[in-house]
Motif scaffolding. Structure first.
Motif, short mmCIF file in Angstrom:
data_model
loop_
_atom_site.label_atom_id
_atom_site.label_comp_id
_atom_site.label_asym_id
_atom_site.label_seq_id
_atom_site.Cartn_x
_atom_site.Cartn_y
_atom_site.Cartn_z
N PRO A 1 3.01 -50.71 -9.99
CA PRO A 1 2.64 -49.70 -10.99
C PRO A 1 2.25 -50.33 -12.33
O PRO A 1 1.33 -49.87 -12.99
CB PRO A 1 3.89 -48.84 -11.11
N SER A 2 2.93 -51.41 -12.70
CA SER A 2 2.61 -52.08 -13.96
C SER A 2 1.19 -52.63 -13.95
O SER A 2 0.45 -52.48 -14.92
CB SER A 2 3.61 -53.20 -14.21
N LEU A 3 0.80 -53.28 -12.85
CA LEU A 3 -0.55 -53.83 -12.77
C LEU A 3 -1.59 -52.72 -12.76
O LEU A 3 -2.61 -52.80 -13.43
CB LEU A 3 -0.70 -54.70 -11.51
N ARG A 4 -1.32 -51.64 -12.03
CA ARG A 4 -2.25 -50.50 -12.02
C ARG A 4 -2.39 -49.92 -13.41
O ARG A 4 -3.49 -49.59 -13.85
CB ARG A 4 -1.78 -49.43 -11.04
N SER A 5 -1.29 -49.79 -14.12
CA SER A 5 -1.32 -49.23 -15.47
C SER A 5 -2.14 -50.11 -16.40
O SER A 5 -2.95 -49.62 -17.20
CB SER A 5 0.11 -49.09 -16.00
N ARG A 6 -1.96 -51.41 -16.29
CA ARG A 6 -2.73 -52.33 -17.13
C ARG A 6 -4.21 -52.25 -16.79
O ARG A 6 -5.07 -52.28 -17.67
CB ARG A 6 -2.21 -53.75 -16.97
#
Length: 69
Positions: free
Chosen positions: A45-50
């Protein structure tokens, strides 16, 4: 290109190298590489958010003289 942070020419050189090393047609190798990302684990989720932030704001970093009407 994204994973290794390399340009198109270098990415092509990597594919050409693997093609030669494995005696596999370059086109076949490239076509299979296009199909393979679905086999990788899902992104976090962190990578998608970035990436979402990058996608939604990328237009803000284009130099004015490069923008089209």
């Amino acid at each position: 290109m994204w994973i290794y942070h390399i340009g198109a020419d270098q990415a092509f050189a990597v594919l050409r190298w693997r093609s030669q090393e494995t005696n596999t047609k370059l086109r076949s190798l490239a076509e299979q590489m296009i199909r393979e990302p679905d086999t990788l684990p899902p992104t976090t989720p962190s990578l998608r958010s970035r990436f979402d932030h990058l996608l939604l704001t990328v237009h803000e970093r284009i130099p004015a003289d490069s923008q089209t009407g």
